[in-house]
Write a protein that holds these residues in place. Sequence first.
Motif, short mmCIF file in Angstrom:
data_model
loop_
_atom_site.label_atom_id
_atom_site.label_comp_id
_atom_site.label_asym_id
_atom_site.label_seq_id
_atom_site.Cartn_x
_atom_site.Cartn_y
_atom_site.Cartn_z
N GLN A 1 0.83 -1.22 0.00
CA GLN A 1 0.00 0.00 0.00
C GLN A 1 0.86 1.26 0.00
O GLN A 1 0.52 2.25 -0.61
CB GLN A 1 -0.89 0.03 1.25
CG GLN A 1 -2.10 -0.86 1.15
CD GLN A 1 -2.78 -0.98 2.50
OE1 GLN A 1 -2.24 -0.59 3.52
NE2 GLN A 1 -3.98 -1.51 2.50
N ALA A 2 1.97 1.18 0.72
CA ALA A 2 2.80 2.38 0.87
C ALA A 2 3.62 2.66 -0.38
O ALA A 2 4.19 3.73 -0.51
CB ALA A 2 3.72 2.23 2.08
N PRO B 1 3.02 3.30 -3.72
CA PRO B 1 2.77 4.48 -4.58
C PRO B 1 3.17 5.78 -3.90
O PRO B 1 3.74 6.68 -4.54
CB PRO B 1 1.26 4.45 -4.82
CG PRO B 1 0.75 3.16 -4.35
CD PRO B 1 1.81 2.51 -3.51
N TYR B 2 2.89 5.88 -2.61
CA TYR B 2 3.22 7.10 -1.86
C TYR B 2 4.72 7.32 -1.87
O TYR B 2 5.21 8.39 -2.21
CB TYR B 2 2.70 6.94 -0.43
CG TYR B 2 2.94 8.12 0.48
CD1 TYR B 2 2.13 9.24 0.41
CD2 TYR B 2 3.95 8.10 1.43
CE1 TYR B 2 2.32 10.31 1.25
CE2 TYR B 2 4.15 9.17 2.28
CZ TYR B 2 3.33 10.28 2.19
OH TYR B 2 3.53 11.33 3.02
N ARG C 1 5.99 8.18 -5.49
CA ARG C 1 5.64 9.54 -5.92
C ARG C 1 6.50 10.57 -5.20
O ARG C 1 6.95 11.54 -5.79
CB ARG C 1 4.16 9.86 -5.65
CG ARG C 1 3.16 9.09 -6.44
CD ARG C 1 3.29 9.26 -7.93
NE ARG C 1 3.46 10.66 -8.32
CZ ARG C 1 3.79 11.07 -9.53
NH1 ARG C 1 3.99 10.19 -10.49
NH2 ARG C 1 3.92 12.35 -9.80
N LEU C 2 6.68 10.33 -3.91
CA LEU C 2 7.47 11.26 -3.11
C LEU C 2 8.90 11.29 -3.63
O LEU C 2 9.51 12.36 -3.76
CB LEU C 2 7.44 10.80 -1.65
CG LEU C 2 7.72 11.80 -0.55
CD1 LEU C 2 6.87 13.03 -0.71
CD2 LEU C 2 7.46 11.18 0.80
N ARG D 1 10.84 14.34 5.01
CA ARG D 1 9.70 13.44 4.91
C ARG D 1 9.98 12.32 3.89
O ARG D 1 9.65 11.16 4.10
CB ARG D 1 8.48 14.26 4.46
CG ARG D 1 7.21 13.49 4.33
CD ARG D 1 6.63 13.20 5.69
NE ARG D 1 5.50 12.30 5.54
CZ ARG D 1 4.83 11.78 6.54
NH1 ARG D 1 5.17 12.06 7.76
NH2 ARG D 1 3.83 10.98 6.33
#
Lengths: 138, 289
Positions: B41-42, B44-45, B48-49, B224
């Motif tokens: 789940q993590a 794509p995040y 993209r980041l 981040r």
Amino acid sequence: MAARTLTLRVVSPEGVVVETEAEAVTVPSEAGSFGVLPRHAPLVALTDSGLLKASGGEGGDREYLIHDGFVEVLDDTVTILTRAAELPTEIDLERAARAAERARERLRKGGLRDLDYARAQAALRRALARERMARRHA
Amino acid sequence: MANIRDLRQSIHSVGNIQKITRAMEMVASTKLRRFQDRALQARPYSDRLEAMVRSLAAEVAANPEGAGEAGRLYLPGATDAPRAVLFVGSDRGLCGAYNSNAAKELDAHLRNVGGDFTLYVIGRKAMAHAARMGYPVAAYFEELVLEKMDFAGAAAVTKVLTDDFLAGKTRSVAICSTRFRSLVRYEPALHAFLPIVPLEGGVAPSSLLLEPTRTAVLGRLIPRYLETRIFHLLLEALASEFASRRFAMKNATEAAGDMKRDLTRSYNRARQAKITSEITEIVSGAEAL
């Protein structure tokens, strides 16, 4: 002439939350909300807890709740990376109210270091945004 | 016959071991599912980041001073400092070739690159390997319990890595950890971490808007990103560890089953032989009368 559209993509650590086409998007940023139309200049900004609005496109007007994170506008694609994103209907009003109370309590007690203070403040902002949102859609 | 009793005991203990390995297999499956979901789940995040941060490289390069401390993370570190590798292994054993594969990857990398290096280590088994090989270890994140790892834990590791890099203690930082491809494929690999590698064809610096300010955006975005990267790689490493352990335990359970079958066969044969010989003795005794 067919209207140019924007691709709006909202991604959180739980996965891709929203992927949709829209004619205009309003993003809550740290410096206040701003609108994005097609052919917007490349931009990277910080987002804040608040309403993300998408209008036009197939789904009509839509609203999502997003939190602190980043927004990137590039080549008619709006990518939002946020800690959490929710549909208005998913919000648990009671839970938000409890979270707001907890955060207020932490801030009131004081004695927090910078980082903890910022964290408590962010938690409070998130909870308040959730409450506002849930009330509107109740 | 003592042999029969020995066999019975062996059958019993093999059976017990089988029960244990089966239980471990089930525990590993449950944990695997948990970490696998989170890791996938993590992704794509995290991806993209990463794309966002790397595409900002040109923007930072155009004006490194204005980018604040975060901007220095794009620049090569002190050339006289050692190269660093964050080596991720497991806290516990019994997970097949998981740790030794990661160790092989690390050893090969260190041989290829050569020169001074130093390690940051996560996981007891990884630390054991570093100690055995006599590698210099800058930090061992002992208090980070992998299974209970959360974002704050990953952020703490990130802070140590970036602080040391900015202080000129390391020249570059790479991560040697296992990537989770599928339930049966997990490969150790080396990932560049610091300095941040620019993305080809990033945005032209002059046309990019950063709001509210350049320093604020970079100051928040880059930490981040680094934290998310570490967090995500650790999640994948954990998913790989449990996939590997589940596989190892499944094989062990099957091997124990085979062994038990063979032992039972020998046991029955010995028992039969004993009965036969007793009957023969009785019969020949009766005939003698």
